[in-house]
Design a protein around this motif. Structure first.
Motif, PDB file in Angstrom:
ATOM      1  N   GLY A  43     -42.213  61.456  32.411  1.00 10.73           N
ATOM      2  CA  GLY A  43     -42.349  60.440  31.404  1.00 10.73           C
ATOM      3  C   GLY A  43     -41.918  58.956  31.857  1.00 10.73           C
ATOM      4  O   GLY A  43     -42.594  58.273  31.855  1.00 10.73           O
ATOM      5  N   ARG A  44     -40.735  59.241  32.266  1.00  9.02           N
ATOM      6  CA  ARG A  44     -40.052  57.890  32.483  1.00  9.02           C
ATOM      7  C   ARG A  44     -40.303  57.444  34.157  1.00  9.02           C
ATOM      8  O   ARG A  44     -40.035  56.335  34.270  1.00  9.02           O
ATOM      9  CB  ARG A  44     -38.506  58.237  32.414  1.00  9.02           C
ATOM     10  CG  ARG A  44     -38.075  58.187  30.920  1.00  9.02           C
ATOM     11  CD  ARG A  44     -36.668  58.025  30.852  1.00  9.02           C
ATOM     12  NE  ARG A  44     -35.806  58.821  31.739  1.00  9.02           N
ATOM     13  CZ  ARG A  44     -35.395  59.973  31.385  1.00  9.02           C
ATOM     14  NH1 ARG A  44     -35.313  60.469  30.407  1.00  9.02           N
ATOM     15  NH2 ARG A  44     -34.326  60.470  32.514  1.00  9.02           N
ATOM     16  N   ASN A  45     -40.559  58.374  35.020  1.00  6.41           N
ATOM     17  CA  ASN A  45     -40.816  58.150  36.255  1.00  6.41           C
ATOM     18  C   ASN A  45     -42.119  58.340  37.018  1.00  6.41           C
ATOM     19  O   ASN A  45     -42.304  58.611  38.019  1.00  6.41           O
ATOM     20  CB  ASN A  45     -39.781  58.941  37.146  1.00  6.41           C
ATOM     21  CG  ASN A  45     -38.313  58.766  36.765  1.00  6.41           C
ATOM     22  OD1 ASN A  45     -37.807  57.749  37.199  1.00  6.41           O
ATOM     23  ND2 ASN A  45     -37.778  59.590  35.912  1.00  6.41           N
ATOM     24  N   LYS A  46     -43.083  58.024  36.117  1.00  8.19           N
ATOM     25  CA  LYS A  46     -44.494  58.373  36.605  1.00  8.19           C
ATOM     26  C   LYS A  46     -44.935  57.601  37.721  1.00  8.19           C
ATOM     27  O   LYS A  46     -45.524  58.256  38.911  1.00  8.19           O
ATOM     28  CB  LYS A  46     -45.615  58.306  35.535  1.00  8.19           C
ATOM     29  CG  LYS A  46     -45.749  59.370  34.440  1.00  8.19           C
ATOM     30  CD  LYS A  46     -46.555  58.714  33.639  1.00  8.19           C
ATOM     31  CE  LYS A  46     -46.743  59.739  32.237  1.00  8.19           C
ATOM     32  NZ  LYS A  46     -47.533  59.432  31.078  1.00  8.19           N
ATOM     33  N   ALA A  47     -44.455  56.417  38.026  1.00  8.10           N
ATOM     34  CA  ALA A  47     -44.973  55.312  39.075  1.00  8.10           C
ATOM     35  C   ALA A  47     -44.290  55.907  40.178  1.00  8.10           C
ATOM     36  O   ALA A  47     -44.403  55.779  41.662  1.00  8.10           O
ATOM     37  CB  ALA A  47     -44.730  54.388  38.948  1.00  8.10           C
ATOM     38  N   ARG A  48     -43.053  56.682  40.104  1.00  6.20           N
ATOM     39  CA  ARG A  48     -42.288  57.029  41.387  1.00  6.20           C
ATOM     40  C   ARG A  48     -42.349  58.432  41.926  1.00  6.20           C
ATOM     41  O   ARG A  48     -41.863  58.749  43.123  1.00  6.20           O
ATOM     42  CB  ARG A  48     -40.594  56.902  41.012  1.00  6.20           C
ATOM     43  CG  ARG A  48     -40.139  55.266  40.532  1.00  6.20           C
ATOM     44  CD  ARG A  48     -38.878  55.367  39.991  1.00  6.20           C
ATOM     45  NE  ARG A  48     -38.070  55.984  40.660  1.00  6.20           N
ATOM     46  CZ  ARG A  48     -37.106  56.477  39.932  1.00  6.20           C
ATOM     47  NH1 ARG A  48     -36.562  56.213  38.846  1.00  6.20           N
ATOM     48  NH2 ARG A  48     -36.052  57.210  40.757  1.00  6.20           N
TER      49      ARG A  48
END
Length: 547
Positions: A43-48
């Motif tokens: 959830g906190r790192n979707k873009a990465r």
């Protein structure tokens, strides 16, 4: 020049920072000890998240589930979590960039978590893997075997992609040296192989089993599954697998023992030593099985060979748990009672009480089995039999499948004081041309019984019965005359017995077996011998060929 150097240094530092951050994220995912930790990171790192992160996340989710006992797994929670959906979307978008192993592992995890709702991801993974197979990229044997297992679990038994896998296995068979990989591939491609390829696989399996000092019992179990899939009782391999099970006694539990017994039953194989060990293992752990699913397996496996004290405990516990059993588990209990020749009235009443509420949930062939068990167990619940009769007649009226029609007619003939309707005879007549020998035998047996006991009461019933019997005979002869494959003929003859067959078709069957004598091989000698013994017919020509 100095500016250029500074730009390069900045770019390098930025890349190193991203790599370090990425590696840190990878380590964090790998270090998760609970599913929520994985989902929080997603959830906190979707873009990465790269395709590697996504693959690792799926793998960690499955490994966390795998560590738990089956009853304590939380697959429902995982696959219904919002971040699991996000993970599936990310995976689908990155599937083309995934490594072969990641594609296969992700597909495997999706299936093990029973995430059938995420069909598009599974489809995308299978499609990408297929493309790589066709380009001869995905050729690692471990990845291929795992992918084949996924296809098998998706019931793609006859799909072109399974054919592609079988082709690769055919080419690479000599290079396979791992019985684990081979056993998985064998069951996965079992529906699309030729007899000669089957024999090569069996020879390879025998060779690898001989070479290994220790073989995990699961690999042997898969070999049995393969034999069952190809409908072959190959005793040398059965004996080898049985020895592996005997040597793995300390690792066997109720689930593995139940599965092995089921395969042995289907393959017509029995071993007193294995039964003795299984009895000992199960008797020692009888108090550990308190949930309905596991207890039903225990009852089925241990019941037929239990001593009087253990048997009584099983019956008492089964009666106590009756309301908790699923429809399938009730069927298992009744089947086992019939094997045990146990007519425990208290347990029968309990099972009947449950069945009154569950009858609508059964498939037609399960209803047939249910009726058979209840009749053989002398169940006295007339109301239950009335319901069964009504359901069976309803299925019969709408049935268009010869096997179902024959099975229903066979079991209706077992019902006490059954009044035969003309519809049943008409339905039988309609399917006769499509019936196999076993189905013809079922219908003939029922018809002869009804006629003998005077259960045909409508006008011209005798004439109609005589015409149907003649049509039965004609269809039986035609079926035999068209036979051109001994293996298929023997498969049809496996369950054929009774007066009708002996009086009408026995000699014609022997003649056809002699006609197909050149097709006798090591693989069909056993079923042919069993048929000859059962028919009690001496045929020197066939005996000489077998010898």
């Amino acid at each position: 020049m100095l500016c250029l150097r500074q730009v390069c240094l900045f770019t390098l530092k930025h890349y190193q920072a991203r790599t370090l951050c990425s590696d840190l994220l990878l380590s964090q995912i790998n270090g998760c000890t609970h599913e929520d930790e994985v989902f929080n990171l997603v959830g906190r790192n979707k873009a990465r998240l790269s395709e590697k992160h996504v693959g690792i996340a799926f793998n960690v989710l499955w490994q966390l589930q795998k560590k738990r006992p089956i009853l304590l797994r939380t697959s429902d929670y995982v696959r219904n979590h919002s971040q699991f959906l996000s993970l599936c979307v990310l995976a689908e978008n990155k599937v083309e960039h995934m490594e072969d192993e990641v594609i296969v592992d992700t597909l495997y995890t999706i299936l093990r978590l029973n995430a059938e709702d995420h069909v598009s991801l599974a489809k995308a993974l299978v499609t990408e893997a297929w493309k790589r197979l066709e380009r001869q990229v995905l050729l690692s044997l471990p990845a291929l075997s795992k992918f084949a297992l996924c296809l098998y679990k998706q019931h793609r038994h006859f799909s072109p992609i399974i054919g592609q896998v079988a082709h690769i296995v055919d080419m690479k068979l000599d290079s396979i040296q791992d019985i684990r990989i081979l056993s998985v591939l064998m069951i996965s491609i079992s529906d699309v192989i030729t007899e000669s390829f089957r024999d090569r696989l069996l020879h390879k399996a025998e060779q690898l089993l001989e070479e290994k000092d220790e073989v995990h019992f699961n690999y042997a179990r898969r070999i049995l599954q393969f034999l069952q899939n190809v409908k072959l009782r190959y005793h040398p391999l059965l004996e080898k697998c049985n020895r592996i099970f005997l040597g793995s006694a300390s690792h066997l539990d109720i689930h593995s023992i139940s599965h092995i017994f089921g395969l042995y039953e289907q393959l017509g194989f029995d071993n007193a030593e294995f039964r003795l060990i299984a009895k000992q293992v199960l008797s020692e752990t009888i108090d550990d099985y308190y949930d309905p699913e596991t207890f039903a397996k225990l009852f089925s496996a241990l019941g037929p060979m239990a001593g009087s004290k253990v048997r009584e405990r099983l019956l008492v516990t089964a009666a106590h748990m009756a309301e908790e059993f699923s429809s399938h588990q009730v069927l298992m209990i009744l089947k086992t009672m019939q094997k045990m020749k146990c007519r425990n009235s208290h347990l029968l009443k309990k099972m009947a009480s449950v069945l009154h509420k569950r009858l609508d949930s059964y498939h037609v062939l399960h209803l047939v089995k249910l009726t058979q068990y209840l009749v053989l167990l002398h169940c006295q619940d007339l109301e239950l039999f009335a319901k069964l009769k009504m359901l069976l007649l309803g299925y019969l009226k709408s049935s268009v499948i010869p096997a179902d029609t024959a099975a229903i007619i066979r079991v209706l003939a077992m019902l006490p004081s059954f009044q035969v309707e003309e519809m049943i005879i008409n339905k039988a007549a309609a399917v006769l041309p499509q019936c196999r020998l076993h189905h013809l035998n079922c219908i003939a047996t029922a018809l002869v019984k009804w006629n003998h006991h005077g259960q045909l009461h409508w006008q011209n019933s005798s004439e109609l019965c005589a015409k149907l019997l003649q049509k039965l005979n004609d269809c039986g002869f035609q079926r035999l005359q068209k036979a051109n494959n001994l293996n298929l003929l023997l498969e049809e003859l496996t369950h054929v017995n009774g007066e009708w067959f002996e009086e009408v078709l026995n000699e014609e069957t022997m003649a056809m077996c002699q006609h197909l004598i050149d097709q006798i091989t090591w693989a069909n000698v056993l079923p042919l011998s069993l048929f000859l013994i059962k028919s009690d017919h001496r045929c020197p020509v066939l005996f000489d060929r077998i010898a």
